[in-house]
Design an enzyme around this catalytic site. Structure first.
Site, short mmCIF file in Angstrom:
data_model
loop_
_atom_site.label_atom_id
_atom_site.label_comp_id
_atom_site.label_asym_id
_atom_site.label_seq_id
_atom_site.Cartn_x
_atom_site.Cartn_y
_atom_site.Cartn_z
N HIS A 169 0.83 -1.20 0.00
CA HIS A 169 0.00 0.00 0.00
C HIS A 169 0.87 1.26 0.00
O HIS A 169 0.58 2.25 -0.69
CB HIS A 169 -0.91 -0.05 1.24
CG HIS A 169 -1.68 1.21 1.48
ND1 HIS A 169 -1.33 2.11 2.47
CD2 HIS A 169 -2.78 1.72 0.87
CE1 HIS A 169 -2.18 3.12 2.46
NE2 HIS A 169 -3.07 2.92 1.51
N GLU A 196 2.10 1.81 -3.44
CA GLU A 196 1.04 2.39 -4.28
C GLU A 196 1.00 3.92 -4.12
O GLU A 196 0.92 4.67 -5.09
CB GLU A 196 -0.31 1.77 -3.89
CG GLU A 196 -1.53 2.38 -4.53
CD GLU A 196 -2.59 2.75 -3.51
OE1 GLU A 196 -2.92 3.96 -3.42
OE2 GLU A 196 -3.08 1.85 -2.79
N GLU A 240 -4.42 7.96 7.26
CA GLU A 240 -5.34 7.05 6.56
C GLU A 240 -5.68 5.86 7.48
O GLU A 240 -6.84 5.45 7.57
CB GLU A 240 -4.70 6.56 5.26
CG GLU A 240 -5.64 5.71 4.42
CD GLU A 240 -5.03 5.24 3.10
OE1 GLU A 240 -3.86 5.56 2.84
OE2 GLU A 240 -5.74 4.56 2.35
#
Lengths: 445, 438
Positions: free
Chosen positions: B72, B75, B147
């Site tokens: 992640h 990404e 997040e």
């Protein structure tokens, strides 16, 4: 029922007046695999009736005369190839809109699986939707008491449960604070206190009364939409009370509640990991005013896209947030910035957001920002044409709030906006309210 | 440029849909022409996700363990380039870009009205041209921490993650896709390059395009753009998965300020499948869950009439190396509802399912299969995933038609109470200065 096709040139939907304040909007289009049918009942917000009326779609989904239980309705929908029912209450500006709808796979794509003709599927789908609106399951002239109580409980829980989505909840609370009790600003469910006072008999009586007087829009979009039109030409739209000659006027009260003077501040505490800060900026620009496209630019340049100032400054340069973005409320003339942040960074983030608005006022907008935003807004508008829901909601919104008719027309207007237009609107932006949903109790007081 | 001579044309006559597939320099490429739609869409999916925390690079042959959450993290950082930030570059082309990381895949996508070729070229650059600096990696840690916190505050997300963490004792699906605030501190520029070099290779990648364009032009465009990347032939590394025992962990209770308690029950599926059998397993268990917990089920009717809940959410997810089923519900009485769910599973095991119910739900699945084609991205994601197990979107549609009661009932072994866990999230009941009432 008598129908007259008007076919306004500035609307992508064809329209037919079915009489008594009922308008059919339809768009035959083969590119979609689903056929969507919606009935929207448009009601001027009445503070004392919002709560009761918001329960109506829930109660309808619990059973109709023909399909008296949830299980009966569900089995009917499954038989219709997994059709999806909609029944909800929302606000479009000051108007409470009660929706009953169904999406079915377009009969032309079912091939040999179709049990019966296209028209049979279409007529069953429409009749079901109309039954949801007009023939709910009743007992002795009222919603069954046990059903009513269960749905009131579920409704209450759903409203209170909005807090599980903190950014969304924060936006609702911000608007709640700004409205300062003005009924036009109340959410579609009214207030929780009012929900406790309604009862099953009065709710049905209120609904059938409203149903006889409210303007109704029927939207049909997708392949086989004309089948529905044909079906409607021979279908008697039944009402529990005959339609009144005196319809409710939904154009009378479209102004939003006045935005209070000064900067309104409100704080709530809810234990968690992340504080959510919502800031509302008044622009003075609303749906239907010529500066609306420039206001959409302000929203886009400030926070509407990943290239926007807030994403670039709050997230990428300062690393203070995962999300920091804006949305526009074109009825109230607000641009709302929402950020998920560490509690300790509240003042810093507020300073940065205000700083970016001030930068726009001074004309600190690059050509790249202008052009990226222009293309982003046009893309957003034009791709609405790919979504049945987006097209229907834009048309419905225009019926109620006015404004530019089609995504194409608004996109055309976007193309003519200059940087000077944007700066002019930005210079009117004024911080009106800050709502903070704080996550850390120890940081308070 | 190596254009695979074998062109696959998948066609559905009644739906009037075609997907053209080919392989270009090792990358699987799919095109779905969609006449009349404005939006043009492209997605590159790399078969690399949060589960790939241990692997053996082809060059060293020695196992590498990387921090949870690094896929992640990677990404996020793929959008940063030496020349600037790719989101803005997409915006400059009129395109909107996004990306997401799942347990087994990382995907990068955009949609646009115009400049599709340039945006596709940019998407290829985003995926295949990494550029990391120590400074930008450090800065990203605070963004990802926010997040992680955002998801921690979402009761539904927390419920699902905690259930998986207890259901699986060793398999990395038990870990949060984004990692933890601690684990991401271990991410370095060097580790990001290592993961990229090993997994972001052509043979591990699919490209999907959809929109109102000529399929031949789209395939030629893709071939030209891929050729310009000059990708070297490569194979992804061997992925290391710990042996997952059949046992599961304990039930979990979490305190969060939720107005109504939430319950999630998960079942670990130990019956491993692959290929068409995996697809059949997924369809069978999903249909079973619908029969037991859908709105037309007798259990839902009772639960609804008693005012315990007004909807269940349920799903089965199967992969060659793990699988699980889950049922979630927001309810005033999670303990009572937990008992009702297990009782319903037992009842169906004893009594079976009604053939009329089964036939009705088959029609439902058929209808959903038809309408999914209104969603470009879902079709693409489905197609790319199914192609990795040798299947395709249309074979899924035909399989629905072939489903029979025996196949459905064979999925019941997934719902074994001995391999289940329950998670409950509830408020602690303490009075506090809560948010103002609505």
């Amino acid at each position: 029922m008598q129908s007259t096709t008007t076919g306004k040139p500035d609307d992508i939907f064809k329209t037919a007046e079915l009489g008594h304040g009922i308008t059919l909007h339809y768009l035959p289009e083969t590119k979609w695999k689903a056929l969507s049918i919606d009935v929207f009942c448009k009601i001027p917000a009445m503070a004392d009736k919002l709560a009761a009326l918001s329960l109506v779609p829930r109660l309808a989904a619990r059973g109709t005369e023909a399909l008296p239980t949830v299980q009966d309705i569900s089995r009917f929908l499954e038989d219709m190839y997994g059709a999806v029912m909609s029944a909800d209450a929302r606000k479009v500006g000051p108007i409470q809109v009660i929706r009953f709808g169904i999406d079915i796979p377009s009969p032309s794509h079912l091939g040999q699986d179709t049990s019966g003709s296209y028209s049979s599927l279409v007529s069953r789908a429409f009749s079901f939707v109309w039954d949801l609106a007009t023939r709910p399951k009743l007992r002795d002239g009222a919603y069954p008491q046990e059903v009513f109580e269960v749905e009131r409980d579920e409704h209450r829980r759903a409203i209170i449960g909005l807090i599980n989505n903190r950014p969304y909840y924060a936006t609702i609370r911000l608007l709640h604070e700004i409205s300062q009790g003005d009924p036009r600003g109340l959410p579609a469910w009214g207030t929780l206190a009012d929900l406790e006072t309604v009862n099953s008999r009065d709710t049905w009586n209120t609904w059938k009364q409203v149903l006889s007087q409210c303007p109704i829009s029927i939207y049909v979009i997708g392949d086989c939409a004309e089948e529905v039109v044909r079906f409607l030409s021979n279908y008697e739209l039944w009402f529990p009370y005959d339609r009144s000659e005196q319809l409710m006027d939904i154009s009378k009260e479209v102004d939003p509640p006045p935005v209070p003077e000064g900067v309104l501040r409100a704080v709530d505490f809810l234990p968690g990991e992340q504080t959510v800060q919502c800031m509302a900026f008044g622009t003075g620009i609303r749906e239907g005013t010529p500066e609306l496209p420039a206001m959409l630019f302000c929203d886009g340049i400030l926070g509407g896209f990943p290239h926007s100032k807030l994403f670039t400054v709050v997230r990428e340069q300062h690393g203070l947030a995962y999300f920091s973005d804006t949305s526009s409320n074109t009825w109230r003339g607000l641009i709302i910035a929402t950020s998920g942040i560490s509690d300790a960074d509240r003042e810093e983030v507020e300073r940065l957001v205000v700083g970016q608005v001030e930068a726009m006022k001074k004309g600190d907008i690059s050509d790249k920002e202008m052009e990226s935003t222009r293309m982003g807004l046009v893309r957003r508008l034009m791709t609405e044409g790919d979504s049945q829901t987006a097209l229907v909601m834009r048309s419905l919104s225009r019926e109620i709030l006015g404004g530019i008719a089609t995504p194409q027309a608004l996109a055309d207007a976007i193309l003519t906006v200059t940087k000077e237009d944007v700066v002019k609107v930005a210079s009117q932006m004024e911080l009106k309210a800050v709502y903070t949903l704080r996550a850390k109790e120890d940081a308070i007081g | 440029m190596q254009l695979d001579k074998q062109r696959t044309i998948l066609r559905h006559d009644i739906l009037k849909e075609e997907i053209h597939g080919t392989v270009i320099d090792g990358i699987k490429v799919f095109v779905l022409p969609k006449r009349g739609f404005r939006r043009k869409y492209a997605e590159i999916s790399v078969r690399y996700g949060s589960n790939d925390n241990a692997f053996i690079p082809n060059d060293t042959g020695e196992q590498v363990n990387v921090p949870p959450g690094i896929a992640h993290f990677l990404e996020h950082k793929m959008f940063e380039k030496q020349w600037g930030e790719a989101f803005s570059a997409f915006a400059g082309l009129g395109a909107s870009a996004n990306a997401y990381t799942a347990n087994n895949y990382t995907s990068y996508l955009f949609w646009t009205l115009e400049n599709f070729p340039k945006a596709l070229e940019l998407l290829m650059e985003v995926v295949f041209s990494p550029y990391f600096t120590d400074e930008s990696v450090e800065k990203e840690k605070s963004i990802i921490a926010q997040e992680i916190r955002m998801y921690q505050d979402q009761p539904g997300s927390r419920l699902f993650k905690e259930t998986l963490s207890s259901l699986f004792l060793r398999h990395p699906v038990r870990l949060d896709i984004a990692g933890t605030e601690d684990s991401i501190q271990q991410v370095t520029k060097e580790l990001l390059y290592l993961c990229h070099t090993n997994f972001y290779c052509s043979a591990n990648t699919s490209l999907y395009m959809a929109g109102d364009f000529d399929r031949e032009e789209a395939l030629t465009l893709a071939a030209e753009i891929i050729a310009r990347r000059d990708l070297k032939p490569c194979q992804p590394p061997a992925r290391i998965r710990p042996e997952e025992p059949e046992e599961v962990g304990d039930n979990v209770r979490i305190t969060m300020p939720v107005p109504t308690p939430l319950l999630q029950i998960g079942w670990k599926d130990v019956n491993r499948k692959d290929g068409r059998e995996l697809l059949l397993r997924e369809a069978s268990v999903n249909m079973l869950l619908e029969l037991m917990f859908g709105r037309s089920s007798s259990l839902f009717r009772r639960v609804n009439e008693e005012g315990l809940a007004d909807r269940f959410s349920f799903s089965y997810e199967g992969w060659p190396d793990y699988g699980f089923a889950g049922v979630g519900v927001e309810t005033t009485d999670p303990d009572k509802l937990m008992g009702m769910v297990f009782d319903e599973v037992d009842r169906v095991k004893r009594s079976g399912v009604d053939s009329k119910d089964f036939e009705r739900l088959k029609r439902t699945l058929l209808g959903r299969f038809i309408t999914v084609f209104d969603s470009f991205d879902t079709v693409g994601q489905l197609q790319m995933r199914l192609s990795d197990i040798g299947e395709d979107v249309f074979s899924y549609g035909s399989m629905i038609k072939e489903l029979d009661l025996d196949a459905i009932m064979s999925g019941l072994d997934c719902l074994d109470g001995r391999r289940s866990v329950a998670t409950i999230i509830a408020d602690d009941g303490k009075r506090r200065s809560g948010p103002s009432s609505l």
